[in-house]
Design a protein around this motif. Structure first.
Motif, PDB file in Angstrom:
ATOM      1  N   PHE A 141       0.810  -1.213   0.000  1.00  0.00           N
ATOM      2  CA  PHE A 141       0.000   0.000   0.000  1.00  0.00           C
ATOM      3  C   PHE A 141       0.850   1.273   0.000  1.00  0.00           C
ATOM      4  CE2 PHE A 141      -3.198  -3.073   1.469  1.00  0.00           C
ATOM      5  CZ  PHE A 141      -4.200  -2.785   0.543  1.00  0.00           C
ATOM      6  N   GLY A 142       2.086   1.149  -0.487  1.00  0.00           N
ATOM      7  CA  GLY A 142       2.873   2.325  -0.809  1.00  0.00           C
ATOM      8  C   GLY A 142       4.015   2.681   0.101  1.00  0.00           C
ATOM      9  N   VAL A 143       4.139   2.045   1.268  1.00  0.00           N
ATOM     10  CA  VAL A 143       5.211   2.410   2.192  1.00  0.00           C
ATOM     11  C   VAL A 143       6.567   2.136   1.539  1.00  0.00           C
ATOM     12  CG1 VAL A 143       6.299   1.895   4.407  1.00  0.00           C
ATOM     13  CG2 VAL A 143       3.809   2.041   4.243  1.00  0.00           C
ATOM     14  N   GLY A 144       7.389   3.171   1.488  1.00  0.00           N
ATOM     15  CA  GLY A 144       8.698   3.058   0.869  1.00  0.00           C
ATOM     16  C   GLY A 144       8.700   3.366  -0.621  1.00  0.00           C
ATOM     17  N   LYS A 145       7.545   3.692  -1.173  1.00  0.00           N
ATOM     18  CA  LYS A 145       7.438   3.952  -2.604  1.00  0.00           C
ATOM     19  C   LYS A 145       7.121   5.431  -2.863  1.00  0.00           C
ATOM     20  CE  LYS A 145       5.710  -0.712  -3.643  1.00  0.00           C
ATOM     21  NZ  LYS A 145       4.593  -1.484  -4.241  1.00  0.00           N
ATOM     22  N   LYS A 146       7.278   5.840  -4.131  1.00  0.00           N
ATOM     23  CA  LYS A 146       7.022   7.228  -4.488  1.00  0.00           C
ATOM     24  C   LYS A 146       5.557   7.604  -4.266  1.00  0.00           C
ATOM     25  CE  LYS A 146       7.691  10.707  -8.065  1.00  0.00           C
ATOM     26  NZ  LYS A 146       6.412  11.352  -7.766  1.00  0.00           N
ATOM     27  N   SER A 147       4.658   6.668  -4.438  1.00  0.00           N
ATOM     28  CA  SER A 147       3.247   6.972  -4.228  1.00  0.00           C
ATOM     29  C   SER A 147       2.992   7.441  -2.799  1.00  0.00           C
ATOM     30  CB  SER A 147       2.387   5.746  -4.538  1.00  0.00           C
ATOM     31  OG  SER A 147       2.748   4.647  -3.714  1.00  0.00           O
ATOM     32  N   MET A 148       3.719   6.861  -1.840  1.00  0.00           N
ATOM     33  CA  MET A 148       3.579   7.294  -0.452  1.00  0.00           C
ATOM     34  C   MET A 148       4.190   8.674  -0.253  1.00  0.00           C
ATOM     35  SD  MET A 148       2.369   6.827   2.510  1.00  0.00           S
ATOM     36  CE  MET A 148       1.771   5.149   2.272  1.00  0.00           C
ATOM     37  N   GLU A 149       5.299   8.927  -0.911  1.00  0.00           N
ATOM     38  CA  GLU A 149       5.906  10.262  -0.840  1.00  0.00           C
ATOM     39  C   GLU A 149       4.925  11.315  -1.342  1.00  0.00           C
ATOM     40  OE1 GLU A 149       9.315  12.420  -3.372  1.00  0.00           O
ATOM     41  OE2 GLU A 149      10.075  10.809  -2.091  1.00  0.00           O
ATOM     42  N   ASP A 150       4.228  11.009  -2.428  1.00  0.00           N
ATOM     43  CA  ASP A 150       3.234  11.946  -2.968  1.00  0.00           C
ATOM     44  C   ASP A 150       2.104  12.183  -1.971  1.00  0.00           C
ATOM     45  OD1 ASP A 150       4.710  12.068  -5.299  1.00  0.00           O
ATOM     46  OD2 ASP A 150       3.485  10.578  -6.360  1.00  0.00           O
ATOM     47  N   ARG A 151       1.678  11.105  -1.294  1.00  0.00           N
ATOM     48  CA  ARG A 151       0.588  11.217  -0.320  1.00  0.00           C
ATOM     49  C   ARG A 151       1.004  12.087   0.869  1.00  0.00           C
ATOM     50  NH1 ARG A 151      -2.136   5.764   1.947  1.00  0.00           N
ATOM     51  NH2 ARG A 151      -2.142   5.371  -0.310  1.00  0.00           N
ATOM     52  N   ILE A 152       2.232  11.891   1.325  1.00  0.00           N
ATOM     53  CA  ILE A 152       2.724  12.686   2.457  1.00  0.00           C
ATOM     54  C   ILE A 152       2.900  14.144   2.051  1.00  0.00           C
ATOM     55  CG2 ILE A 152       4.604  12.975   4.120  1.00  0.00           C
ATOM     56  CD1 ILE A 152       5.142   9.944   3.831  1.00  0.00           C
ATOM     57  N   ARG A 153       3.392  14.364   0.838  1.00  0.00           N
ATOM     58  CA  ARG A 153       3.574  15.726   0.361  1.00  0.00           C
ATOM     59  C   ARG A 153       2.223  16.453   0.267  1.00  0.00           C
ATOM     60  NH1 ARG A 153       7.069  14.588  -3.222  1.00  0.00           N
ATOM     61  NH2 ARG A 153       5.660  14.342  -4.993  1.00  0.00           N
ATOM     62  N   GLU A 154       1.199  15.750  -0.157  1.00  0.00           N
ATOM     63  CA  GLU A 154      -0.140  16.331  -0.212  1.00  0.00           C
ATOM     64  C   GLU A 154      -0.632  16.702   1.187  1.00  0.00           C
ATOM     65  OE1 GLU A 154      -4.675  14.973  -1.482  1.00  0.00           O
ATOM     66  OE2 GLU A 154      -2.952  13.820  -2.192  1.00  0.00           O
ATOM     67  N   GLU A 155      -0.385  15.818   2.141  1.00  0.00           N
ATOM     68  CA  GLU A 155      -0.784  16.092   3.518  1.00  0.00           C
ATOM     69  C   GLU A 155       0.009  17.266   4.095  1.00  0.00           C
ATOM     70  OE1 GLU A 155      -3.151  15.871   6.689  1.00  0.00           O
ATOM     71  OE2 GLU A 155      -3.323  14.435   5.032  1.00  0.00           O
ATOM     72  N   LEU A 176      -1.589  20.356  15.741  1.00  0.00           N
ATOM     73  CA  LEU A 176      -1.723  20.078  14.312  1.00  0.00           C
ATOM     74  C   LEU A 176      -0.922  18.866  13.851  1.00  0.00           C
ATOM     75  CD1 LEU A 176      -1.481  23.721  12.864  1.00  0.00           C
ATOM     76  CD2 LEU A 176      -3.542  22.371  13.246  1.00  0.00           C
ATOM     77  N   LEU A 177       0.324  18.750  14.326  1.00  0.00           N
ATOM     78  CA  LEU A 177       1.205  17.688  13.830  1.00  0.00           C
ATOM     79  C   LEU A 177       0.615  16.281  13.963  1.00  0.00           C
ATOM     80  CD1 LEU A 177       4.781  18.826  14.971  1.00  0.00           C
ATOM     81  CD2 LEU A 177       3.926  18.633  12.621  1.00  0.00           C
ATOM     82  N   PRO A 178       0.052  15.912  15.124  1.00  0.00           N
ATOM     83  CA  PRO A 178      -0.469  14.539  15.246  1.00  0.00           C
ATOM     84  C   PRO A 178      -1.557  14.222  14.227  1.00  0.00           C
ATOM     85  CG  PRO A 178      -0.267  15.562  17.405  1.00  0.00           C
ATOM     86  CD  PRO A 178      -0.073  16.652  16.403  1.00  0.00           C
ATOM     87  N   PHE A 179      -2.356  15.212  13.860  1.00  0.00           N
ATOM     88  CA  PHE A 179      -3.421  14.974  12.891  1.00  0.00           C
ATOM     89  C   PHE A 179      -2.836  14.742  11.491  1.00  0.00           C
ATOM     90  CE2 PHE A 179      -5.475  17.108  16.379  1.00  0.00           C
ATOM     91  CZ  PHE A 179      -6.687  16.433  16.492  1.00  0.00           C
ATOM     92  N   ALA A 180      -1.794  15.516  11.143  1.00  0.00           N
ATOM     93  CA  ALA A 180      -1.148  15.340   9.844  1.00  0.00           C
ATOM     94  C   ALA A 180      -0.491  13.964   9.748  1.00  0.00           C
ATOM     95  CB  ALA A 180      -0.109  16.437   9.624  1.00  0.00           C
ATOM     96  N   VAL A 181       0.255  13.601  10.792  1.00  0.00           N
ATOM     97  CA  VAL A 181       0.947  12.310  10.806  1.00  0.00           C
ATOM     98  C   VAL A 181      -0.065  11.168  10.833  1.00  0.00           C
ATOM     99  CG1 VAL A 181       2.456  10.829  12.176  1.00  0.00           C
ATOM    100  CG2 VAL A 181       3.031  13.249  11.869  1.00  0.00           C
TER     101      VAL A 181
END
Length: 496
Positions: A141-155, A176-181
């Motif tokens: 489901f994306g952990v360690g992949k670019k798709s996860m990087e994109d998801r985190i960048r969006e968040e 705020l931080l705990p909600f983003a993470v």
């Protein structure tokens, strides 16, 4: 010895309890082979617990100078082994992995998990199958992949907008931080990300924050994990009920999520971790049960929320305390990334890498790791340690030993920059532990810390609260299962 610095509501009853119970117990050292590691005994019933202070990991490091990097301490009525060096930790966890991969049964946690889940599950068939499943599924489901990087960048973009809306008023970044993470792990496990004001989301994240952010709960649960008898003695019974109530809140929400997944499940198109688990359960794969899913999903959610958000909170606090380091960090980010927020070339960002490496050394959020238990007799450095002995890895000692680190109590990213200006990773920084039971979420946590940190520093200058009068404490925090900063406020000045 320094007397344990507990909240007032806990301290006096402990002394009274020890005095009373000691009248009924004859204190005697359990017979040990002369090859058992030397150490500190303490007093009847509670052992060294009243003497380790607010920061047991630091006291253990001090005691290790007398008793050795492998030492024993009596905590509660049990003998524990403390590993206080990288060499001893590697000798145990990396070189004797099957012997040191067990987990002790600690009643304060067992009353909730009953041995299910992943973090505190004992070494055996259940843990092996679930560990393998977890690693494969998270990666799927994306952990360690670019798709996860994109998801985190969006968040991160969404988080920055929330920070921007604070304007010129000071605020607590921990609001705020705990909600983003948490949104990142929610996307992986629950298949959904939430608005920070969503009532469901606020309820479950707040339960985690209150559990780890309460000095009373954190302190009491840590003590009860070593001295289970205290669970039945006030005021620890109160703290235990509070702890269980927070867990039950999380359980109720996770149960609703699992029930909804059951109703909408499609075996050919798993949407998230829960769906992947349900698929294994429905085909009858051993160990895939309702109890296991509940505990596993909760473990991933809690661990994926608290540890990373605490790491980022310490990072922001370091930026406030060291403005020149903040400036140097920002200059590198802007030079490499500019004002844009595309993919990151980490190889061109040595100082950013060094900052994060030093952060994880300087403020280790799990100072004593997760407890281990020997599944077989072991010999290490000439000491004989019997099966069933409980073990703690003192990661704080590895990260703060003055015999290895120059000025370990100073935050200094330059210690990981060589003469050529390149980042040099140190194998003496092990915040995620080593061996078979290293943190399952390490890849995700590292990616989150990097992207969220870069995004904030790129867009804002982090300043202290002008009304506070002094900088928030960077050395003192709420210490227990996780080491978190005490609440503090900052001002975020948007960059032109």
């Amino acid at each position: 010895m320094t007397v344990l610095n507990l909240p007032d509501v806990l301290y006096s009853p402990i002394i009274f309890m020890v005095a009373i119970i000691s009248l009924y117990f004859v204190y005697g050292r359990r017979h040990k082979s002369n090859k058992f590691p030397p150490g500190v005994r303490g007093i009847p019933v509670v052992g060294v617990i009243p003497f380790v202070g607010k920061y047991p990991e630091r006291k253990f490091l001090k005691w290790s100078k007398k008793h050795g990097e492998i030492m024993s301490v009596q905590m509660g009525m049990s003998d524990w082994i403390i590993l206080n060096s990288l060499e001893s930790i590697n000798e145990a966890l990396a070189k004797q992995p099957t012997k040191f991969s067990g987990r002790p049964t600690q009643p304060v946690y067992h009353q909730i998990d009953a041995g299910y889940g992943i973090i505190l599950t004992d070494y055996g068939a259940l843990w092996k199958s679930q560990r393998k499943f977890g690693l494969m599924t998270l990666r799927g489901f994306g952990v360690g992949k670019k798709s996860m990087e994109d998801r985190i960048r969006e968040e991160a973009t969404y988080l920055n907008e929330k920070i921007r809306k604070q304007g010129q008023k000071a605020f607590d970044i921990a609001d705020l931080l705990p909600f983003a993470v948490s949104n990142i792990i929610c996307g992986v496990v629950f298949g959904k990300q939430y608005d920070y004001d969503d009532p469901f989301f606020k309820k479950i994240v707040t339960a985690v924050l209150e559990m780890f952010g309460s000095l009373m709960i954190n302190t009491a649960v840590t003590i009860m994990s070593f001295a289970p008898i205290l669970m039945h003695i006030p005021p620890f019974t109160i703290a235990n009920r509070m702890f269980a109530a927070k867990i039950n809140t999380i359980n109720e929400i996770v149960t609703d999520i699992i029930d909804e997944h059951e109703k909408t499940f499609g075996p050919d198109h798993p949407r998230d971790f829960i769906d992947a688990f349900l698929k294994e359960k429905r085909i009858g794969t051993p160990c895939f049960t309702n109890d296991q899913l509940m505990a596993y999903a909760r473990h991933l959610f809690i661990a994926g929320t608290e540890t990373t958000s605490s790491t980022l909170s310490w990072a922001i606090l370091c930026l406030v305390h060291y403005p020149q380091i903040q400036k140097k960090l920002r200059n590198e980010i802007l030079e490499v990334q500019g004002a844009g927020f595309g993919s990151f070339d980490r190889s061109k960002m040595p100082y950013t890498n060094a900052f994060i490496h030093e952060l994880m050394r300087f403020r280790t959020v799990a100072p004593l790791g997760v407890p281990h238990k020997l599944s077989e007799d072991s010999e290490i450095y000439g000491y004989v340690i019997p099966k069933g002995t409980q073990v703690l890895t003192n990661l704080w000692a590895v990260h703060h030993d003055p015999s290895y680190w120059d000025d370990p109590e100073t935050f200094n990213p330059d210690r990981f920059i060589d003469k050529k200006g390149e980042f040099v990773k140190s194998n003496h920084v092990i915040p995620f532990s080593v061996g078979p039971r290293f943190c399952l979420g390490e890849q995700l946590a590292r990616m989150e810390v990097f992207i969220f940190l870069v995004s904030i520093v790129q867009k804002f200058e982090i300043l202290p609260d002008p009304d506070a009068g002094k900088l928030p404490d960077i050395n003192d925090g709420i210490n227990g299962v996780v080491f978190t900063p005490k609440p503090y406020k900052i001002l975020c000045k948007e960059l032109e």
